[in-house]
Design an enzyme around this catalytic site. Structure first.
Site, PDB file in Angstrom:
ATOM      1  CE1 TYR A  85      -4.106   1.934   0.460  1.00  0.00           C
ATOM      2  CE2 TYR A  85      -2.546   3.455   1.450  1.00  0.00           C
ATOM      3  CZ  TYR A  85      -3.790   3.212   0.897  1.00  0.00           C
ATOM      4  OH  TYR A  85      -4.692   4.232   0.764  1.00  0.00           O
ATOM      5  CG  PHE A 137      -8.596  16.877 -24.569  1.00  0.00           C
ATOM      6  CD1 PHE A 137      -8.758  16.352 -25.835  1.00  0.00           C
ATOM      7  CD2 PHE A 137      -8.875  16.071 -23.482  1.00  0.00           C
ATOM      8  CE1 PHE A 137      -9.183  15.045 -26.018  1.00  0.00           C
ATOM      9  CE2 PHE A 137      -9.290  14.757 -23.657  1.00  0.00           C
ATOM     10  CZ  PHE A 137      -9.446  14.240 -24.929  1.00  0.00           C
ATOM     11  CB  THR A 138     -13.475  16.583 -23.910  1.00  0.00           C
ATOM     12  OG1 THR A 138     -12.585  15.468 -23.861  1.00  0.00           O
ATOM     13  CG2 THR A 138     -13.939  16.783 -25.339  1.00  0.00           C
ATOM     14  CG  ASP A 228      -2.260  17.176 -21.863  1.00  0.00           C
ATOM     15  OD1 ASP A 228      -1.605  16.114 -21.758  1.00  0.00           O
ATOM     16  OD2 ASP A 228      -3.485  17.195 -22.090  1.00  0.00           O
ATOM     17  CE  LYS A 271      -5.005   9.678 -24.285  1.00  0.00           C
ATOM     18  NZ  LYS A 271      -5.751   9.628 -23.004  1.00  0.00           N
ATOM     19  NE  ARG A 395     -13.434  13.848 -29.731  1.00  0.00           N
ATOM     20  CZ  ARG A 395     -13.331  13.684 -28.397  1.00  0.00           C
ATOM     21  NH1 ARG A 395     -12.160  13.589 -27.803  1.00  0.00           N
ATOM     22  NH2 ARG A 395     -14.416  13.624 -27.656  1.00  0.00           N
ATOM     23  CG  PHE A 462     -17.953  13.295 -26.080  1.00  0.00           C
ATOM     24  CD1 PHE A 462     -17.767  14.513 -25.442  1.00  0.00           C
ATOM     25  CD2 PHE A 462     -17.107  12.239 -25.763  1.00  0.00           C
ATOM     26  CE1 PHE A 462     -16.759  14.668 -24.510  1.00  0.00           C
ATOM     27  CE2 PHE A 462     -16.102  12.395 -24.838  1.00  0.00           C
ATOM     28  CZ  PHE A 462     -15.926  13.611 -24.195  1.00  0.00           C
TER      29      PHE A 462
HETATM   30  C1  P71 Z   1      -8.451  10.277 -26.488  1.00  0.00           C
HETATM   31  C2  P71 Z   1      -8.444  10.454 -25.028  1.00  0.00           C
HETATM   32  C3  P71 Z   1      -9.360   9.643 -24.178  1.00  0.00           C
HETATM   33  C4  P71 Z   1     -10.680  10.302 -24.235  1.00  0.00           C
HETATM   34  C5  P71 Z   1     -10.972  11.310 -23.347  1.00  0.00           C
HETATM   35  C6  P71 Z   1     -12.163  12.004 -23.467  1.00  0.00           C
HETATM   36  C7  P71 Z   1     -13.021  11.685 -24.493  1.00  0.00           C
HETATM   37  C8  P71 Z   1     -12.757  10.643 -25.359  1.00  0.00           C
HETATM   38  C9  P71 Z   1     -11.579   9.962 -25.225  1.00  0.00           C
HETATM   39  C10 P71 Z   1      -7.455  11.792 -23.315  1.00  0.00           C
HETATM   40  C11 P71 Z   1      -6.661  12.914 -23.001  1.00  0.00           C
HETATM   41  C12 P71 Z   1      -5.942  13.630 -24.014  1.00  0.00           C
HETATM   42  C13 P71 Z   1      -5.213  14.748 -23.673  1.00  0.00           C
HETATM   43  C14 P71 Z   1      -4.469  15.521 -24.700  1.00  0.00           C
HETATM   44  C15 P71 Z   1      -5.839  14.489 -21.399  1.00  0.00           C
HETATM   45  C16 P71 Z   1      -6.587  13.380 -21.670  1.00  0.00           C
HETATM   46  C17 P71 Z   1      -7.327  12.710 -20.561  1.00  0.00           C
HETATM   47  N1  P71 Z   1      -7.666  11.430 -24.579  1.00  0.00           N
HETATM   48  N2  P71 Z   1      -5.169  15.157 -22.389  1.00  0.00           N
HETATM   49  O1  P71 Z   1      -7.824  11.088 -27.188  1.00  0.00           O
HETATM   50  O2  P71 Z   1      -5.956  13.244 -25.295  1.00  0.00           O
HETATM   51  O3  P71 Z   1      -6.633  11.570 -20.190  1.00  0.00           O
HETATM   52  O4  P71 Z   1      -8.256   9.748 -20.767  1.00  0.00           O
HETATM   53  O5  P71 Z   1      -6.265   9.327 -19.296  1.00  0.00           O
HETATM   54  O6  P71 Z   1      -8.174  10.648 -18.450  1.00  0.00           O
HETATM   55  O7  P71 Z   1      -9.082   9.318 -26.962  1.00  0.00           O
HETATM   56  P1  P71 Z   1      -7.385  10.238 -19.641  1.00  0.00           P
END
Ligand code: P71
Length: 473
Positions: A85, A137-138, A228, A271, A395, A462
């Site tokens: 832990y 970003f969303t 980021d 990623k 998107r 979405f």
């Molecule tokens: C992608 C994602 C995952 C995602 C997130 C929201 C809607 C659909 C798909 C996540 C990102 C990203 C950037 C630049 C932060 C996050 C959040 N991308 N910054 O592209 O691209 O990270 O998903 O690990 O929480 O499909 P998280």
């Protein structure tokens, strides 16, 4: 191509061929689906590709997030996971990999990117402050808004034009930023939210020159920059390819240099870092670190695991180092470009230049007869799945959501359908199948009608929104 003299793919494109810097040790069978099954699955999913079951998908380009294939080194490191832990030795290996790769001394683990965004936003943003960034970003913007911040887009105008050939469409427009500082004062700005590469602009990089100038401007006003770093290694590869003076620098060196112009960074390790789950936030400042490390125990877990298992941290540690390999990034970016180049040659409208992690189909030019409130990009994602079992992601207008002030759709300038390429998962033959599927949807585009939204959730709509096909335009 003459039938008597077959040419390799490289020869067809007038260059030497490249190949993956790995060989395959384990495979996951996938099966093709028939059109009737797909039509049923699509209508059960409310024409939203997020609501499809993956067993109904043939080639899954929904996202490059958490869908990477891990190396044998990563899998074997997972067996060494220390599941204590507190004070897990896996955490210390994770921390060293991040310190060495990105250069920040203080590291807080989180379960994924949005966990880090939540901690940073709650710690640094004061009610009513502006958060300038190179496009939204969303999840990033939502956490900034939930913390009382107001996001302001300061990316260069070229980023909103899918045909602009600008090599660094992720750059910040320093005049736009300076105007914001003038209007709100430096105390009115929470920090600059810088992303490399810019996902919603098409996986576009920012340049070292822009980062240096940004640092200089922010230093003059005492404003912090948080990065980021989710796809920063891909950004670094594109700098190596296009920025004068960087051709002989390694991806690893460029990543370190980019980080040196910022005060901290957060990451969705799902990623670049070649894992299926994980994240972190890392900073220079000790007081900020103390606050983040305190808040992480409320929302994620103790500061030596942050929501990850010990084995997850082992996989991130190894994957982080693999991610900044030049050979890996070359294959990664070239595979994306291969798919995009086929589509370009067939006249399918896509965002240019082709970015680091995905092909973005330009639904506005693909379906000029479908108005934006009939959701052309959502329609295109649905049609591509129905045609071929290939899954992409909207998107555009659905992703952008509603303006919190007016309640209206945000009607973003970019109305895109993204085909994101998971790392080390698919082959060139898969890319050929995808390209032909997109072409088939493009060939019958004039007969396609848009969608009507029939269910709309409040947050990040979405993910769970539902639609019906429209019978008439
Ligand atoms: C992608 C994602 C995952 C995602 C997130 C929201 C809607 C659909 C798909 C996540 C990102 C990203 C950037 C630049 C932060 C996050 C959040 N991308 N910054 O592209 O691209 O990270 O998903 O690990 O929480 O499909 P998280």
């Amino acid at each position: 191509m003459s039938r008597e003299h077959p040419e390799t793919m490289g020869q067809q494109f007038g260059r030497r061929s490249w190949a993956e810097p790995w060989k395959i040790k384990m495979v996951e069978p996938i099966t093709t689906t028939d059109r009737q099954t797909r039509e049923r699955a699509l209508s059960e999913a409310g024409f939203n590709t997020f609501l499809l079951r993956s067993e109904d998908v043939y080639i899954d380009l929904l996202t490059d997030s958490g869908t990477n294939a891990m190396s044998d080194r990563q899998w074997s490191a997972m067996l060494l996971g220390d599941e204590a832990y507190a004070g897990s030795s896996s955490f210390y290996r994770f921390e060293s990999a991040i310190r060495e790769t990105y250069g920040y001394p203080r590291v807080v683990p989180t379960h994924q990117g949005r966990g880090a965004e939540h901690l940073l936003s709650q710690t640094v943003i004061k009610e009513g402050q502006i958060v300038p960034g190179n496009m939204y970003f969303t999840t990033t913007r939502l956490h900034q808004e939930l913390a009382g911040g107001v996001f302001a887009d300061v990316i260069i105008d070229e980023a909103h034009d899918p045909s602009s050939q600008h090599p660094f469409k992720g750059n910040i427009d320093l005049d736009k930023l300076e105007a914001l500082i003038e209007r709100h004062g430096a105390e009115g700005i929470a920090y600059v939210s810088l992303a490399g590469t810019v996902n919603m602009a098409g996986g576009q990089p920012y340049s070292v020159a822009n980062a240096k100038a940004l640092r200089e401007l922010c230093d003059r006003h005492g404003i912090q920059i948080y990065l980021d770093a989710t796809r920063l290694a891909e950004n670094a590869y594109l700098i190596q390819e296009r920025e004068p003076g960087y051709a002989d620098k390694s991806v690893a060196e460029i990543v370190r240099e980019l980080c040196s112009y910022t005060d901290g960074a957060w990451m969705s390790a799902k990623k670049d870092a070649l894992v299926n789950i994980g994240g972190w936030i890392a900073v220079n400042d000790e007081d900020l670190f103390d606050s983040l490390r305190n808040l992480v125990v409320v929302y994620e877990g103790l500061h030596t695991y942050g929501g990850m298992a010990g084995r997850d941290m082992e996989a991130v540690a190894v994957g982080t180092r693999e991610a900044v390999s030049d050979d890996h990034q070359h294959q990664r970016v070239m595979q994306v470009r291969y798919l995009g180049t086929l589509l370009q040659r067939w006249g399918v409208p896509i965002v240019e230049p082709i970015g680091g992690h995905a092909i973005f189909l330009d639904a506005t030019r693909f379906y000029p007869h479908i108005p934006q409130d009939h959701f052309p990009a959502q329609t295109l994602a649905a049609e591509l799945y129905a045609e071929s079992g290939v899954r992409g992601m909207e998107r555009g207008n659905v992703s952008a959501g509603r303006d919190p002030e007016t309640g209206e759709h945000r009607y973003p300038a970019l109305e895109l359908t993204r085909l994101a390429i998971p790392r080390r998962v698919y082959t060139q033959a898969h890319m050929d199948v995808v390209a032909e599927a997109v072409k088939a949807v493009h060939d019958r585009r004039t007969a396609t009608r848009g969608l009507r939204m029939v269910y709309e959730p409040h947050y990040l709509r979405f993910f769970q929104a539902r639609f019906e096909r429209r019978e008439e335009a």
